[in-house]
Scaffold this active site. Structure first.
Site, PDB file in Angstrom:
ATOM      1  N   HIS A   5     -10.494   6.763   1.738  1.00 46.13           N
ATOM      2  CA  HIS A   5      -9.115   6.629   1.254  1.00 46.13           C
ATOM      3  C   HIS A   5      -9.028   5.554   0.184  1.00 46.13           C
ATOM      4  O   HIS A   5      -9.854   4.634   0.145  1.00 46.13           O
ATOM      5  CB  HIS A   5      -8.154   6.282   2.413  1.00 46.13           C
ATOM      6  CG  HIS A   5      -8.418   4.939   3.020  1.00 46.13           C
ATOM      7  ND1 HIS A   5      -9.397   4.730   3.975  1.00 46.13           N
ATOM      8  CD2 HIS A   5      -7.875   3.725   2.788  1.00 46.13           C
ATOM      9  CE1 HIS A   5      -9.416   3.453   4.308  1.00 46.13           C
ATOM     10  NE2 HIS A   5      -8.504   2.808   3.601  1.00 46.13           N
ATOM     11  N   ASP A  39      -4.448  -0.952  -1.646  1.00 41.81           N
ATOM     12  CA  ASP A  39      -5.733  -0.818  -0.989  1.00 41.81           C
ATOM     13  C   ASP A  39      -6.638  -0.207  -2.065  1.00 41.81           C
ATOM     14  O   ASP A  39      -6.274   0.806  -2.683  1.00 41.81           O
ATOM     15  CB  ASP A  39      -5.562   0.120   0.221  1.00 41.81           C
ATOM     16  CG  ASP A  39      -6.506  -0.180   1.361  1.00 41.81           C
ATOM     17  OD1 ASP A  39      -6.919  -1.352   1.532  1.00 41.81           O
ATOM     18  OD2 ASP A  39      -6.836   0.768   2.120  1.00 41.81           O
ATOM     19  N   HIS A  91     -10.485   0.553  -2.599  1.00 44.35           N
ATOM     20  CA  HIS A  91     -11.854   0.546  -2.083  1.00 44.35           C
ATOM     21  C   HIS A  91     -12.854   1.165  -3.061  1.00 44.35           C
ATOM     22  O   HIS A  91     -12.558   2.178  -3.696  1.00 44.35           O
ATOM     23  CB  HIS A  91     -11.919   1.352  -0.785  1.00 44.35           C
ATOM     24  CG  HIS A  91     -11.087   0.797   0.336  1.00 44.35           C
ATOM     25  ND1 HIS A  91     -11.107  -0.532   0.698  1.00 44.35           N
ATOM     26  CD2 HIS A  91     -10.223   1.404   1.198  1.00 44.35           C
ATOM     27  CE1 HIS A  91     -10.301  -0.716   1.733  1.00 44.35           C
ATOM     28  NE2 HIS A  91      -9.735   0.438   2.052  1.00 44.35           N
ATOM     29  N   CYS A 134      -1.610  -2.795   7.828  1.00 43.58           N
ATOM     30  CA  CYS A 134      -1.528  -3.721   6.687  1.00 43.58           C
ATOM     31  C   CYS A 134      -0.229  -4.509   6.647  1.00 43.58           C
ATOM     32  O   CYS A 134      -0.238  -5.681   6.265  1.00 43.58           O
ATOM     33  CB  CYS A 134      -1.790  -2.967   5.394  1.00 43.58           C
ATOM     34  SG  CYS A 134      -3.521  -2.443   5.312  1.00 43.58           S
ATOM     35  N   LYS A 175      -6.738  -5.229  -2.864  1.00 44.31           N
ATOM     36  CA  LYS A 175      -7.438  -5.704  -1.666  1.00 44.31           C
ATOM     37  C   LYS A 175      -8.419  -4.648  -1.191  1.00 44.31           C
ATOM     38  O   LYS A 175      -8.292  -3.479  -1.548  1.00 44.31           O
ATOM     39  CB  LYS A 175      -6.432  -6.044  -0.558  1.00 44.31           C
ATOM     40  CG  LYS A 175      -5.689  -4.844  -0.023  1.00 44.31           C
ATOM     41  CD  LYS A 175      -4.656  -5.287   0.992  1.00 44.31           C
ATOM     42  CE  LYS A 175      -3.957  -4.099   1.610  1.00 44.31           C
ATOM     43  NZ  LYS A 175      -4.853  -3.215   2.380  1.00 44.31           N
ATOM     44  N   ASP A 224       0.801  -1.236   0.000  1.00 42.21           N
ATOM     45  CA  ASP A 224       0.000   0.000   0.000  1.00 42.21           C
ATOM     46  C   ASP A 224       0.833   1.285   0.000  1.00 42.21           C
ATOM     47  O   ASP A 224       0.548   2.208   0.788  1.00 42.21           O
ATOM     48  CB  ASP A 224      -0.949   0.005   1.222  1.00 42.21           C
ATOM     49  CG  ASP A 224      -1.895  -1.174   1.243  1.00 42.21           C
ATOM     50  OD1 ASP A 224      -1.877  -1.975   0.310  1.00 42.21           O
ATOM     51  OD2 ASP A 224      -2.662  -1.302   2.221  1.00 42.21           O
TER      52      ASP A 224
HETATM   53  C1  VGL Z   1      -4.563   0.619   5.905  1.00 46.40           C
HETATM   54  C2  VGL Z   1      -6.087   1.553   7.316  1.00 46.40           C
HETATM   55  C3  VGL Z   1      -7.078   1.363   6.395  1.00 46.40           C
HETATM   56  C4  VGL Z   1      -3.131   0.230   5.656  1.00 46.40           C
HETATM   57  C5  VGL Z   1      -5.539   0.417   4.967  1.00 46.40           C
HETATM   58  O1  VGL Z   1      -2.731   0.106   4.460  1.00 46.40           O
HETATM   59  O2  VGL Z   1      -2.375   0.049   6.648  1.00 46.40           O
HETATM   60  N1  VGL Z   1      -4.839   1.171   7.080  1.00 46.40           N
HETATM   61  N2  VGL Z   1      -6.803   0.805   5.203  1.00 46.40           N
HETATM   62 ZN    ZN Z   2      -8.233   0.766   3.598  1.00 47.02          ZN
END
Ligand code: VGL
Ligand code: ZN
Length: 206
Positions: free
Chosen positions: A82, A48, A50, A152, A107, A9
């Site tokens: 995010h 990430d 979404h 993550c 993901k 990420d």
């Molecule tokens: C993450 C919070 C929400 C991360 C992803 O990549 O650590 N943290 N979504």
């Molecule tokens: Zn996230």
């Protein structure tokens, strides 16, 4: 043995200009770029990714960022919007040498379930492609870098170990959110106690 570098990420929204900034998140980029020139057999990156109105977003529930709710018996921390699919925030940091990445694994794509680990969603109902990609490349050792250490990176490392990989977290290639100031240290202790190796990029000598 075959070694994979896994980038977790490293996206704009987790860097200082983003919506869920990890303090100094962008400082890992030169460290990660240098690691990508080492002799890894495979370089995989997670994103990430979404949909709008994702279940992990405070706005989806009209609640405040940082509140914790329960979804089907699972604790869910509510985050700012995010890494929305196909937006700037979901792109890799612009200085990351993304041309070195062999495979991107997405993901958090299901609107109804969050996914910190690069392998499974938080309820372990569904898996991503990550384990298949590693297995089909005969990977035995995984080296993790990215954002964030206490979310993550942590959950990806634990799943990697449980899936049978020798698992290393390269500490200077990661940064933590630290919602609580001691979260990073607690995470490091937890990972070490499970048998995950905590190392520094200068120790990667291949
Ligand atoms: C993450 C919070 C929400 C991360 C992803 O990549 O650590 N943290 N979504
Ligand atoms: Zn996230």
């Amino acid at each position: 043995m075959k070694k994979a570098l896994i980038l977790i990420d490293i996206q704009n929204d987790f860097c200082p200009q983003g919506s869920l900034p990890v303090p100094d998140g962008d400082k890992i980029v030169p460290v990660v770029n240098e690691l990508m020139d080492k002799n890894f057999d495979l370089i995989v990156a997670t994103k990430d990714w979404h949909p709008p109105k994702h279940i992990s977003f405070a706005r989806t529930h009209d609640k405040k960022v940082g509140e914790v709710i329960e979804i089907q018996g699972q604790k869910q921390i509510l985050w700012p919007d995010h890494c929305i699919q196909n937006t700037w925030g979901a792109e890799f940091h612009p200085n990351l040498k993304a041309n070195k990445i062999h495979k991107i694994v997405f993901k958090g794509t299901d609107p109804h379930i969050d996914s910190y680990s690069g392998f499974f969603d938080n309820a372990k109902l569904k898996n991503t492609e990550l384990d298949d990609v590693l297995k089909s490349n005969q990977i035995t050792h995984v080296y993790l870098v990215g954002l964030a250490t206490d979310y993550c990176v942590k959950f990806t490392a634990i799943d990697a170990l449980n899936l049978g990989y020798q698992t290393f977290v390269i500490l200077d290639g990661c940064k933590a959110v630290n919602l609580q100031p001691e979260d990073e240290q607690k995470t490091i202790q937890d990972l070490k106690s499970r048998g995950i190796k905590i190392i520094f990029s200068k120790e990667v000598n291949f």
